[in-house]
Design an enzyme around this catalytic site. Structure first.
Site, mmCIF file in Angstrom:
data_model
loop_
_atom_site.group_PDB
_atom_site.id
_atom_site.type_symbol
_atom_site.label_atom_id
_atom_site.label_comp_id
_atom_site.label_asym_id
_atom_site.label_seq_id
_atom_site.Cartn_x
_atom_site.Cartn_y
_atom_site.Cartn_z
ATOM 1 C CD GLU A 70 35.530 -26.294 79.899
ATOM 2 O OE1 GLU A 70 35.677 -26.700 81.078
ATOM 3 O OE2 GLU A 70 34.773 -25.362 79.591
ATOM 4 N N PRO A 96 19.812 -37.077 71.252
ATOM 5 C CG PRO A 96 17.987 -37.049 69.802
ATOM 6 C CD PRO A 96 19.085 -37.936 70.301
ATOM 7 C CD GLU A 127 36.695 -34.626 95.177
ATOM 8 O OE1 GLU A 127 37.846 -35.008 95.502
ATOM 9 O OE2 GLU A 127 35.666 -34.969 95.787
#
Length: 252
Positions: A70, A96, A127
Protein backbone atom coordinates in the site's frame (compact mmCIF):
# COMPACT_ATOMS: atom_id res chain seq x y z
CA UNK A 1 -5.61 -26.92 6.54
CA UNK A 2 -7.72 -29.80 5.28
CA UNK A 3 -11.30 -30.78 6.04
CA UNK A 4 -9.98 -33.28 8.59
CA UNK A 5 -8.49 -30.36 10.57
CA UNK A 6 -11.84 -28.60 10.94
CA UNK A 7 -13.61 -29.52 14.22
CA UNK A 8 -16.87 -31.39 13.80
CA UNK A 9 -19.88 -29.08 13.99
CA UNK A 10 -17.82 -25.93 13.38
CA UNK A 11 -19.61 -23.46 11.10
CA UNK A 12 -17.65 -20.32 10.16
CA UNK A 13 -20.87 -18.71 8.95
CA UNK A 14 -21.93 -18.34 12.58
CA UNK A 15 -19.42 -15.51 12.90
CA UNK A 16 -19.94 -12.13 11.27
CA UNK A 17 -17.20 -11.48 8.67
CA UNK A 18 -15.03 -8.39 8.90
CA UNK A 19 -12.19 -6.86 6.90
CA UNK A 20 -8.58 -6.28 7.94
CA UNK A 21 -6.69 -3.19 6.80
CA UNK A 22 -3.30 -1.62 7.40
CA UNK A 23 -2.56 2.05 8.11
CA UNK A 24 0.91 3.61 8.04
CA UNK A 25 2.20 6.62 9.98
CA UNK A 26 5.53 7.41 8.29
CA UNK A 27 7.41 10.41 9.71
CA UNK A 28 10.45 12.36 8.55
CA UNK A 29 12.20 15.59 9.52
CA UNK A 30 12.07 18.39 6.93
CA UNK A 31 13.26 21.97 7.46
CA UNK A 32 13.37 21.47 11.24
CA UNK A 33 9.73 20.29 11.29
CA UNK A 34 8.27 16.83 11.83
CA UNK A 35 6.32 15.75 8.72
CA UNK A 36 4.02 12.80 8.12
CA UNK A 37 3.22 11.13 4.81
CA UNK A 38 -0.46 11.58 3.93
CA UNK A 39 -2.70 10.78 0.97
CA UNK A 40 -5.81 12.63 -0.13
CA UNK A 41 -8.66 10.16 -0.53
CA UNK A 42 -10.00 9.93 -4.07
CA UNK A 43 -13.26 8.14 -3.24
CA UNK A 44 -15.90 7.78 -0.52
CA UNK A 45 -15.97 7.56 2.39
CA UNK A 46 -14.19 10.81 3.30
CA UNK A 47 -13.50 11.67 -0.36
CA UNK A 48 -11.13 14.64 -0.52
CA UNK A 49 -9.92 14.27 3.08
CA UNK A 50 -6.34 13.61 4.11
CA UNK A 51 -5.63 10.15 5.49
CA UNK A 52 -2.74 7.88 6.36
CA UNK A 53 -1.61 5.59 3.54
CA UNK A 54 -3.13 2.13 3.81
CA UNK A 55 -5.72 -0.28 2.54
CA UNK A 56 -7.22 -3.74 2.75
CA UNK A 57 -5.14 -6.85 3.40
CA UNK A 58 -5.56 -9.34 0.56
CA UNK A 59 -6.71 -12.93 1.32
CA UNK A 60 -3.25 -14.52 0.91
CA UNK A 61 -1.22 -11.60 2.28
CA UNK A 62 0.35 -10.77 5.64
CA UNK A 63 -0.27 -7.40 7.28
CA UNK A 64 3.41 -6.52 6.90
CA UNK A 65 3.38 -7.28 3.18
CA UNK A 66 0.14 -5.34 2.71
CA UNK A 67 1.69 -2.32 4.46
CA UNK A 68 4.63 -2.24 2.06
CA UNK A 69 2.40 -2.80 -0.97
CA UNK A 70 0.00 0.00 0.00
CA UNK A 71 2.87 2.37 0.72
CA UNK A 72 4.25 1.71 -2.76
CA UNK A 73 0.84 1.98 -4.45
CA UNK A 74 -0.70 4.98 -2.66
CA UNK A 75 2.43 7.08 -2.13
CA UNK A 76 4.02 6.19 -5.45
CA UNK A 77 7.22 4.87 -3.84
CA UNK A 78 9.07 2.13 -5.66
CA UNK A 79 8.68 -1.43 -4.35
CA UNK A 80 12.40 -1.60 -3.57
CA UNK A 81 12.35 1.70 -1.67
CA UNK A 82 9.22 0.78 0.29
CA UNK A 83 10.63 -2.66 1.12
CA UNK A 84 13.75 -1.04 2.56
CA UNK A 85 11.82 0.86 5.23
CA UNK A 86 11.71 -0.46 8.78
CA UNK A 87 8.04 -0.42 9.76
CA UNK A 88 7.27 -1.06 13.41
CA UNK A 89 3.86 -2.48 14.28
CA UNK A 90 2.12 0.12 16.43
CA UNK A 91 -1.15 -1.47 17.60
CA UNK A 92 -4.50 -2.79 16.38
CA UNK A 93 -7.56 -0.51 16.09
CA UNK A 94 -10.84 -2.39 16.29
CA UNK A 95 -13.65 -0.05 17.38
CA UNK A 96 -16.81 -1.44 15.71
CA UNK A 97 -17.82 1.84 14.03
CA UNK A 98 -14.42 3.14 12.93
CA UNK A 99 -15.32 2.61 9.24
CA UNK A 100 -18.82 3.46 7.91
CA UNK A 101 -18.65 0.75 5.22
CA UNK A 102 -18.42 -2.33 7.41
CA UNK A 103 -16.61 -3.76 10.44
CA UNK A 104 -12.92 -3.08 9.77
CA UNK A 105 -9.99 -3.94 12.02
CA UNK A 106 -6.76 -2.08 11.22
CA UNK A 107 -3.17 -3.04 12.00
CA UNK A 108 -1.20 0.20 12.21
CA UNK A 109 2.52 0.65 11.57
CA UNK A 110 4.87 3.53 12.38
CA UNK A 111 8.27 4.58 11.07
CA UNK A 112 10.66 7.52 11.37
CA UNK A 113 12.81 7.65 8.26
CA UNK A 114 15.37 9.95 6.64
CA UNK A 115 13.97 12.18 3.93
CA UNK A 116 12.34 10.21 1.11
CA UNK A 117 11.60 11.36 -2.45
CA UNK A 118 8.51 13.43 -3.06
CA UNK A 119 5.53 11.03 -3.08
CA UNK A 120 2.92 10.87 -5.80
CA UNK A 121 -0.62 9.63 -5.42
CA UNK A 122 -1.61 6.24 -6.79
CA UNK A 123 -4.24 3.55 -6.32
CA UNK A 124 -7.32 5.16 -4.79
CA UNK A 125 -5.31 8.17 -3.54
CA UNK A 126 -5.79 11.43 -5.46
CA UNK A 127 -2.44 12.80 -4.25
CA UNK A 128 0.24 12.23 -1.62
CA UNK A 129 2.29 14.77 0.33
CA UNK A 130 4.57 15.25 3.30
CA UNK A 131 2.69 17.58 5.68
CA UNK A 132 3.87 19.13 8.97
CA UNK A 133 2.42 17.37 12.01
CA UNK A 134 0.11 19.45 14.20
CA UNK A 135 -2.86 19.01 16.51
CA UNK A 136 -5.06 20.65 13.89
CA UNK A 137 -3.93 18.10 11.31
CA UNK A 138 -4.67 15.20 13.65
CA UNK A 139 -8.23 16.45 14.14
CA UNK A 140 -8.86 16.77 10.39
CA UNK A 141 -7.90 13.28 9.18
CA UNK A 142 -10.33 10.67 7.84
CA UNK A 143 -11.59 7.72 9.90
CA UNK A 144 -9.74 7.46 13.23
CA UNK A 145 -6.42 8.32 11.63
CA UNK A 146 -5.93 11.30 13.92
CA UNK A 147 -5.83 8.91 16.86
CA UNK A 148 -3.41 6.62 15.02
CA UNK A 149 -1.20 9.58 14.13
CA UNK A 150 -1.09 10.76 17.75
CA UNK A 151 -0.27 7.26 19.01
CA UNK A 152 2.45 6.86 16.38
CA UNK A 153 4.00 10.20 17.24
CA UNK A 154 4.12 9.13 20.89
CA UNK A 155 5.79 5.82 19.93
CA UNK A 156 8.42 7.53 17.78
CA UNK A 157 9.14 10.00 20.56
CA UNK A 158 9.59 7.10 22.96
CA UNK A 159 12.11 5.45 20.63
CA UNK A 160 14.27 8.57 20.66
CA UNK A 161 14.50 8.25 24.43
CA UNK A 162 16.17 4.84 24.46
CA UNK A 163 17.67 4.33 20.98
CA UNK A 164 20.14 6.16 18.72
CA UNK A 165 17.48 6.69 16.03
CA UNK A 166 18.08 10.46 16.01
CA UNK A 167 21.50 9.88 14.43
CA UNK A 168 19.86 8.99 11.12
CA UNK A 169 18.79 12.62 10.74
CA UNK A 170 22.23 14.13 11.34
CA UNK A 171 25.10 14.45 8.85
CA UNK A 172 28.06 12.07 9.31
CA UNK A 173 29.76 14.77 11.39
CA UNK A 174 27.46 16.96 13.45
CA UNK A 175 27.37 19.35 16.36
CA UNK A 176 25.47 18.62 19.55
CA UNK A 177 23.24 21.56 18.64
CA UNK A 178 22.22 19.78 15.44
CA UNK A 179 21.51 16.59 17.37
CA UNK A 180 19.46 18.57 19.90
CA UNK A 181 17.47 20.02 17.02
CA UNK A 182 16.32 16.54 15.98
CA UNK A 183 15.06 15.81 19.49
CA UNK A 184 13.30 19.15 19.74
CA UNK A 185 11.64 18.63 16.34
CA UNK A 186 10.28 15.18 17.11
CA UNK A 187 9.36 15.88 20.73
CA UNK A 188 7.97 19.35 20.03
CA UNK A 189 9.72 20.92 23.04
CA UNK A 190 12.65 23.23 23.69
CA UNK A 191 15.51 21.59 25.59
CA UNK A 192 18.06 23.19 27.87
CA UNK A 193 21.32 23.20 25.88
CA UNK A 194 23.85 22.62 28.74
CA UNK A 195 21.69 19.88 30.26
CA UNK A 196 21.23 18.15 26.89
CA UNK A 197 24.97 18.28 26.22
CA UNK A 198 25.74 16.83 29.65
CA UNK A 199 23.33 13.94 29.19
CA UNK A 200 24.51 13.08 25.68
CA UNK A 201 28.17 13.03 26.68
CA UNK A 202 27.38 10.95 29.77
CA UNK A 203 25.65 8.23 27.71
CA UNK A 204 28.23 5.59 26.87
CA UNK A 205 28.71 4.99 23.15
CA UNK A 206 26.15 7.57 22.03
CA UNK A 207 28.54 10.00 20.29
CA UNK A 208 32.26 10.13 19.58
CA UNK A 209 34.31 13.34 19.19
CA UNK A 210 35.76 14.09 15.76
CA UNK A 211 39.29 15.43 15.55
CA UNK A 212 40.01 18.62 13.70
CA UNK A 213 38.79 22.18 13.74
CA UNK A 214 35.35 22.97 15.19
CA UNK A 215 32.61 24.04 12.78
CA UNK A 216 30.94 27.43 12.89
CA UNK A 217 27.17 27.17 13.18
CA UNK A 218 24.53 29.62 12.02
CA UNK A 219 24.59 31.57 15.28
CA UNK A 220 27.04 34.21 16.53
CA UNK A 221 28.69 31.94 19.08
CA UNK A 222 32.10 30.33 18.85
CA UNK A 223 32.63 27.33 16.51
CA UNK A 224 31.15 24.09 17.87
CA UNK A 225 32.94 20.78 18.31
CA UNK A 226 32.05 17.98 15.90
CA UNK A 227 30.87 14.49 16.77
CA UNK A 228 29.94 11.29 14.96
CA UNK A 229 27.57 8.48 15.90
CA UNK A 230 28.96 6.05 18.45
CA UNK A 231 28.53 2.29 18.54
CA UNK A 232 25.55 2.30 20.93
CA UNK A 233 22.14 1.53 19.50
CA UNK A 234 20.35 1.36 22.85
CA UNK A 235 20.93 4.25 25.24
CA UNK A 236 21.84 3.68 28.89
CA UNK A 237 20.64 5.79 30.60
CA UNK A 238 17.84 6.96 28.27
CA UNK A 239 17.34 10.61 27.38
CA UNK A 240 13.97 11.35 28.90
CA UNK A 241 11.58 13.96 27.56
CA UNK A 242 10.77 16.84 29.93
CA UNK A 243 7.25 15.49 30.46
CA UNK A 244 8.58 12.24 31.94
CA UNK A 245 11.85 13.47 33.42
CA UNK A 246 12.49 13.49 37.15
CA UNK A 247 10.66 16.23 39.00
CA UNK A 248 14.01 17.21 40.46
CA UNK A 249 15.07 18.47 37.02
CA UNK A 250 13.67 21.59 35.41
CA UNK A 251 15.03 21.00 31.89
CA UNK A 252 15.56 18.03 29.55
Amino acid sequence: MTERDIPQGYDPKEFEPFAVTVDLAVFTVREALLHVLLVRRGQAPFAGAWALPGGFVLPRESAERAALRELAEEAGLSESLASGLHLEQLRTYSDPDRDPRMRVVSVAFAALVPDLPEPRGGGDAAEAQWLPVSRELEHSLAFDHGRILADARQRIGDKLEYTALAMEFCPPEFTLGELQGVYETVWGVALDRPNFRRKVLATAGFVEPVGGAPRRTGGRGKPAALYRAGAARVLHPPLLRPSVASTAEVHC
